[in-house]
Design an enzyme around this catalytic site. Structure first.
Site, short mmCIF file in Angstrom:
data_model
loop_
_atom_site.label_atom_id
_atom_site.label_comp_id
_atom_site.label_asym_id
_atom_site.label_seq_id
_atom_site.Cartn_x
_atom_site.Cartn_y
_atom_site.Cartn_z
N HIS A 1 -10.91 9.41 8.05
CA HIS A 1 -10.60 7.98 8.13
C HIS A 1 -10.04 7.56 9.48
CE1 HIS A 1 -9.54 4.05 6.62
NE2 HIS A 1 -8.25 4.24 6.78
N ARG B 1 -0.84 9.47 2.27
CA ARG B 1 -2.28 9.74 2.15
C ARG B 1 -2.65 11.22 2.18
NH1 ARG B 1 -4.93 5.10 5.88
NH2 ARG B 1 -4.46 3.49 4.36
N ARG C 1 -0.58 8.62 9.51
CA ARG C 1 -0.40 7.18 9.71
C ARG C 1 -0.06 6.46 8.41
NH1 ARG C 1 -3.62 2.78 9.25
NH2 ARG C 1 -5.59 3.92 9.00
N GLU D 1 0.86 -1.20 0.00
CA GLU D 1 0.00 0.00 0.00
C GLU D 1 0.88 1.23 0.00
OE1 GLU D 1 -3.17 -0.14 2.93
OE2 GLU D 1 -3.48 -2.25 2.51
N HIS E 1 -8.86 9.62 4.14
CA HIS E 1 -8.51 8.60 3.14
C HIS E 1 -8.87 9.18 1.78
CE1 HIS E 1 -8.21 4.85 0.97
NE2 HIS E 1 -7.75 4.26 2.06
C1 SIN Z 1 -7.17 0.80 3.14
O1 SIN Z 1 -7.45 -0.37 2.93
O2 SIN Z 1 -6.95 1.62 2.25
C2 SIN Z 1 -7.15 1.28 4.56
C3 SIN Z 1 -5.99 0.71 5.25
C4 SIN Z 1 -5.61 1.57 6.42
O3 SIN Z 1 -6.26 2.56 6.71
O4 SIN Z 1 -4.58 1.28 7.02
#
Ligand code: SIN
Length: 525
Positions: free
Chosen positions: A348, A293, A383, A132, A246
């Site tokens: 988020h 993010r 985060r 990610e 998010h």
């Molecule tokens: C996501 O799946 O994009 C969220 C994961 C997260 O907030 O750590």
């Protein structure tokens, strides 16, 4: 108020942090009451986690660096160390061995062969680690893109079957019982009755603050209860200005429900396009769609302002095959993902919260906080993806073990706070209306980009709201009123901290310090 109860450890909230605390305390032989105001597992944010849970592969130093880089250099290094050094053991012990969670690619779980290594690479018979944003290697354990429920439900089932643990649903903690700097439990409303629950230790695990915002990826009921109760009891609360958005929540229309489109989708190659069809992220950051993010969220907001919409283009991947749950959600809303999924930033995760140390201890004796309502310092101002379940797990276990250290004597029964019911005139939809006002002001004044004059305006509105709520609380007790009180106190803390910090960093972006994020020319221009 009717009677009272006693327990060794009272856990308020039933997400992964609270459940981990309950497990650790039960392993020490303590009696544990988990009180959750939810009636269904879906009431906890943990259930909704899509992406997964990061672990430390071979290169622990790189994991540390990634957490610190995503935080804009503000993460607390001791907290980072605590997380990284305890990650693999906590995941193996609790999630794999105790709960039997079968993460994708886990050969041992599927054929009963040898233990699958948390450090082995893909193709070595190891887990299918995902990637990610802002992670420099594939290190995320996942179960499809619905990891949360595959962890949360077995956790609830395991504790339900365990002697000494009671999970009580529809049970809301209204106020902490505090005497001379020590917390002795909480007044809990359950089944229409209110009673003090005295506890040797009280662990707050109440999750996030999504209900303070009009668009959030949190489930309903995320009203900042633990933060509000702890602040009112005098505990230190810190870093509240760091509210993470998010970047890719489904841009719901009208009354539709939004939903999170996991970062894992961008990790698999999806790209963001503006209303003119241009891929814009490479012009904002060298990591493009996988930038931190806060950067992606501000860029998405700016491009929506400038071009009307932003679509997540999933054509580079087999979206329906890899993310069937998300494909189903799109279908429910009549969205054909091959045309792009309309997305917008949504609140988020709160990086701040009740200040705790490496064992989840707050500044008040007998009171712990874990999970999203706590601030360990791990995330600093922003985060890193897929570290929230891990943080809840690691700190939950540590807090539960520490909370069990006492001698197990009957908890002291000090006088509980008096919650009054003298004035039956509270309008039915009082809390609902005031929540609308609260969300309007956070949306207008305490969002992704913050103007000090607007923050001051929010402060005025929230102070007035708190005055109104306080005057009702003096004569009336209802769960919704207490939720509103907690949300208002929490909103005031976010606003005050945002006003006090004039440095733009991570999720906190001050317009008096920088310009509003403007759409930049695309790489093709
Ligand atoms: C996501 O799946 O994009 C969220 C994961 C997260 O907030 O750590």
């Amino acid at each position: 108020m009717t009677g009272h109860e006693t327990t060794d450890v009272l856990v308020v909230g039933a997400g992964i942090g609270g459940l981990a605390a309950a497990l650790a305390a039960a392993r020490e032989g303590r009696d544990v009451l988990v009180a959750t105001k939810s009636t269904r597992p879906e009431g906890a944010s943990s259930w909704w986690a899509q992406g997964g849970i990061a672990v430390a592969r071979d290169d622990r130093a790189q994991f540390r660096r990634d957490i610190v880089a995503a935080s804009d250099g503000t993460a607390d290094l001791d907290a980072v160390e605590t997380l990284v050094e305890n990650a693999n053991e906590a995941v193996s012990d609790v999630l794999v061995d105790t709960l039997g969670v079968s993460f994708d690619g886990d050969a041992a779980a599927s054929d009963g062969s040898t233990e699958t290594s948390l450090t082995a690479g893909d193709g070595d018979g190891g887990f299918d680690f995902g990637r990610e944003a802002a992670h420099s290697e594939d290190r995320i354990l996942h179960v499809g893109a619905a990891t949360g429920k595959h962890v949360h439900v077995p956790f609830l089932n395991h504790l339900d079957d365990r002697d000494g643990v009671e999970i009580r649903t529809d049970a809301a903690a209204l106020e902490l019982i505090r005497h001379e700097g020590r917390v002795h439990g909480a007044v809990v409303e359950s089944g229409g009755e209110r009673a003090p629950v005295y506890a040797g230790a009280t662990v707050l695990a109440t999750g996030g603050i999504g209900d303070l915002f009009p668009r959030s990826t949190n489930p309903a009921g995320a009203t900042g209860d633990g933060i509000g109760m702890a602040a009112l009891a005098g505990a230190d609360v810190t870093d509240m200005e760091y509210v993470q958005y998010h970047p890719t929540a489904y841009a719901a229309d009208g009354d539709e429900d939004g939903f999170l489109v996991s970062e894992a989708v961008r990790g698999e190659g999806a790209v963001l396009r503006n209303g003119d069809g241009e891929r814009f992220m490479p012009a904002y950051h060298e990591d493009a769609e996988l930038a931190p993010r806060d950067v992606v969220s501000r860029a998405v907001a700016a491009e929506r302002r400038a071009t009307g919409e932003v679509l997540l283009d999933v054509s580079p991947l087999d979206f329906a095959g890899e993310f069937p749950g998300l494909a189903e959600k799109c279908a429910d809303r009549g969205v054909d993902p091959t045309d792009g999924i309309p997305v917008a930033p949504a609140e988020h995760f709160l990086c701040g919260g009740v200040a705790v140390d490496d064992r989840g201890r707050t500044s008040l004796d007998g009171l712990y906080a874990v999970g999203e309502c706590a601030c360990t310092g791990l995330h600093g101002a922003n985060r890193l993806a897929s570290t929230s379940l891990l943080e809840g797990l690691v700190w939950g276990l540590r807090a539960g073990a520490d909370a069990s250290r006492g001698d197990g004597d009957d908890p002291e029964r000090v006088a509980p706070p008096e919650l009054l019911d003298r004035d039956p005139a509270l309008p039915d939809d009082f809390a609902r209306q005031k929540f609308r006002r609260l969300r309007r002001v956070t949306d207008e004044c305490v969002g992704i980009e913050r103007d000090p004059d607007e923050l001051r305006r929010a402060l005025g509105v929230l102070r007035r709201l708190k005055g109104e709520v306080d005057s009702y609380v003096r004569t009336r007790t209802s769960r919704s009123l207490y939720e509103l009180r907690n949300a208002t106190v929490t909103g005031l803390l976010v606003t005050r901290h945002a006003l006090a910090n004039d440095e733009s960093v991570g999720t906190h972006y001050r317009l008096d310090e920088g310009e509003a994020t403007e759409p930049r020319p695309t790489a093709d221009d």
